[in-house]
Scaffold this motif. Structure first.
Motif, PDB file in Angstrom:
ATOM      1  N   PHE A 105      34.628 -13.836  35.168  1.00 15.60           N
ATOM      2  CA  PHE A 105      35.232 -12.557  35.589  1.00 15.60           C
ATOM      3  C   PHE A 105      35.669 -11.603  34.192  1.00 15.60           C
ATOM      4  N   ASP A 106      35.527 -12.495  33.201  1.00 13.30           N
ATOM      5  CA  ASP A 106      35.740 -11.662  31.800  1.00 13.30           C
ATOM      6  C   ASP A 106      34.235 -11.130  31.455  1.00 13.30           C
ATOM      7  N   ALA A 107      33.402 -11.905  31.944  1.00 10.02           N
ATOM      8  CA  ALA A 107      31.922 -11.216  31.587  1.00 10.02           C
ATOM      9  C   ALA A 107      31.762  -9.838  32.477  1.00 10.02           C
ATOM     10  N   LEU A 108      32.323 -10.054  33.746  1.00 10.74           N
ATOM     11  CA  LEU A 108      32.337  -8.696  34.358  1.00 10.74           C
ATOM     12  C   LEU A 108      32.785  -7.641  33.904  1.00 10.74           C
ATOM     13  N   ILE A 109      33.926  -7.821  33.417  1.00  3.93           N
ATOM     14  CA  ILE A 109      34.860  -6.655  32.577  1.00  3.93           C
ATOM     15  C   ILE A 109      34.025  -6.275  31.437  1.00  3.93           C
ATOM     16  N   ALA A 110      33.487  -7.267  30.547  1.00  2.00           N
ATOM     17  CA  ALA A 110      32.469  -7.057  29.428  1.00  2.00           C
ATOM     18  C   ALA A 110      31.450  -6.274  29.896  1.00  2.00           C
ATOM     19  N   GLN A 111      30.869  -6.396  31.037  1.00  2.00           N
ATOM     20  CA  GLN A 111      29.571  -5.900  31.603  1.00  2.00           C
ATOM     21  C   GLN A 111      30.009  -4.371  31.723  1.00  2.00           C
ATOM     22  N   ALA A 112      31.200  -4.170  32.119  1.00  2.00           N
ATOM     23  CA  ALA A 112      31.683  -2.728  32.585  1.00  2.00           C
ATOM     24  C   ALA A 112      31.706  -2.137  31.212  1.00  2.00           C
ATOM     25  N   ALA A 113      32.149  -2.600  30.203  1.00  3.63           N
ATOM     26  CA  ALA A 113      32.299  -2.113  28.712  1.00  3.63           C
ATOM     27  C   ALA A 113      31.139  -1.614  28.347  1.00  3.63           C
ATOM     28  N   LEU A 114      30.082  -2.574  28.443  1.00  5.72           N
ATOM     29  CA  LEU A 114      28.604  -2.115  28.042  1.00  5.72           C
ATOM     30  C   LEU A 114      28.189  -1.119  28.817  1.00  5.72           C
ATOM     31  N   LYS A 115      28.461  -0.886  30.172  1.00  3.77           N
ATOM     32  CA  LYS A 115      27.805   0.060  30.942  1.00  3.77           C
ATOM     33  C   LYS A 115      28.389   1.282  30.675  1.00  3.77           C
ATOM     34  N   ALA A 116      29.543   1.568  30.459  1.00  2.00           N
ATOM     35  CA  ALA A 116      30.279   2.521  30.169  1.00  2.00           C
ATOM     36  C   ALA A 116      29.892   2.926  28.660  1.00  2.00           C
ATOM     37  N   GLN A 117      29.610   1.961  27.895  1.00  2.25           N
ATOM     38  CA  GLN A 117      29.354   2.288  26.286  1.00  2.25           C
ATOM     39  C   GLN A 117      30.488   2.577  25.702  1.00  2.25           C
ATOM     40  N   VAL A 118      31.446   1.898  25.753  1.00  2.64           N
ATOM     41  CA  VAL A 118      32.896   2.163  25.245  1.00  2.64           C
ATOM     42  C   VAL A 118      32.900   1.787  23.868  1.00  2.64           C
ATOM     43  N   ASP A 119      33.729   2.345  22.898  1.00  3.62           N
ATOM     44  CA  ASP A 119      33.819   2.080  21.654  1.00  3.62           C
ATOM     45  C   ASP A 119      34.506   0.617  21.459  1.00  3.62           C
ATOM     46  N   ILE A 120      35.602   0.540  22.161  1.00  2.00           N
ATOM     47  CA  ILE A 120      36.750  -0.469  22.260  1.00  2.00           C
ATOM     48  C   ILE A 120      36.893  -0.897  23.757  1.00  2.00           C
ATOM     49  N   LEU A 121      37.047  -2.306  23.657  1.00  4.30           N
ATOM     50  CA  LEU A 121      37.626  -3.293  24.701  1.00  4.30           C
ATOM     51  C   LEU A 121      38.938  -3.723  24.349  1.00  4.30           C
ATOM     52  N   LEU A 122      39.993  -3.091  25.036  1.00  2.00           N
ATOM     53  CA  LEU A 122      41.243  -3.292  24.602  1.00  2.00           C
ATOM     54  C   LEU A 122      41.930  -4.427  25.614  1.00  2.00           C
ATOM     55  N   THR A 123      42.316  -5.506  24.921  1.00  3.55           N
ATOM     56  CA  THR A 123      42.646  -6.653  25.515  1.00  3.55           C
ATOM     57  C   THR A 123      43.742  -7.504  24.671  1.00  3.55           C
ATOM     58  N   LEU A 124      44.632  -8.185  25.341  1.00  4.21           N
ATOM     59  CA  LEU A 124      45.411  -9.058  24.726  1.00  4.21           C
ATOM     60  C   LEU A 124      44.828 -10.615  24.682  1.00  4.21           C
ATOM     61  N   ASN A 125      43.812 -10.747  25.334  1.00  2.12           N
ATOM     62  CA  ASN A 125      43.055 -12.071  25.215  1.00  2.12           C
ATOM     63  C   ASN A 125      41.627 -11.991  24.433  1.00  2.12           C
TER      64      ASN A 125
END
Length: 144
Positions: A105-125
């Motif tokens: 589930f974290d990998a899916l969120i990470a995949q979304a970050a890569l797909k959107a080409q974001v500069d930051i993935l903001l997390t408390l984890n």
């Protein structure tokens, strides 16, 4: 600046009496005011609904209130939907790293970050994401 918000940041931003509210709320406000371009994985929409309807807060957040909150989130965070190829990429990354179970589930969120080409993935984890490889580790940030 393009920022993808993890559920671990959204929930404290939404819940005023959450211990991490003061560090997370300003980040959401930055997206609301369009100082940053905010994103959310579609998986995180469901996860946010699930978490806030189960929180031990009084009064409890009803399913209808949670739906309203999710609708509001989508006014300032752009949803990043994943398709079959995205799921396959996330699963392949998990297999390559020999990571089992719920880390997907974290990998899916990470995949979304890569797909959107974001500069930051903001997390408390951060550890949930930095273990997923350099491409993600370089963009993980904790609100401060």
């Amino acid at each position: 600046m393009k920022v993808l918000f993890d559920t671990s940041v959204l929930v404290p931003a939404i819940i005023v009496n959450h211990p991490q509210h003061s560090v997370c709320f300003p980040k959401i406000q930055s997206a609301k005011s369009r100082q940053i371009q905010g994103f959310i994985s579609t998986h995180s929409l469901a996860e946010t609904y699930s978490v806030i309807t189960r929180l031990p807060v009084q009064p409890r957040i009803s399913p209808q209130q949670a739906q309203s909150i999710v609708v509001d989130i989508l006014q300032y965070l752009e949803g990043v939907p994943l398709v079959v190829d995205d799921y396959q990429a996330a699963i392949a990354q998990m297999a390559t790293l020999n990571l089992p179970g719920g880390a997907i589930f974290d990998a899916l969120i990470a995949q979304a970050a890569l797909k959107a080409q974001v500069d930051i993935l903001l997390t408390l984890n951060p550890n949930h994401f930095t273990r997923l490889g350099n491409a993600i580790a370089h963009i993980v940030q904790v609100p401060a």
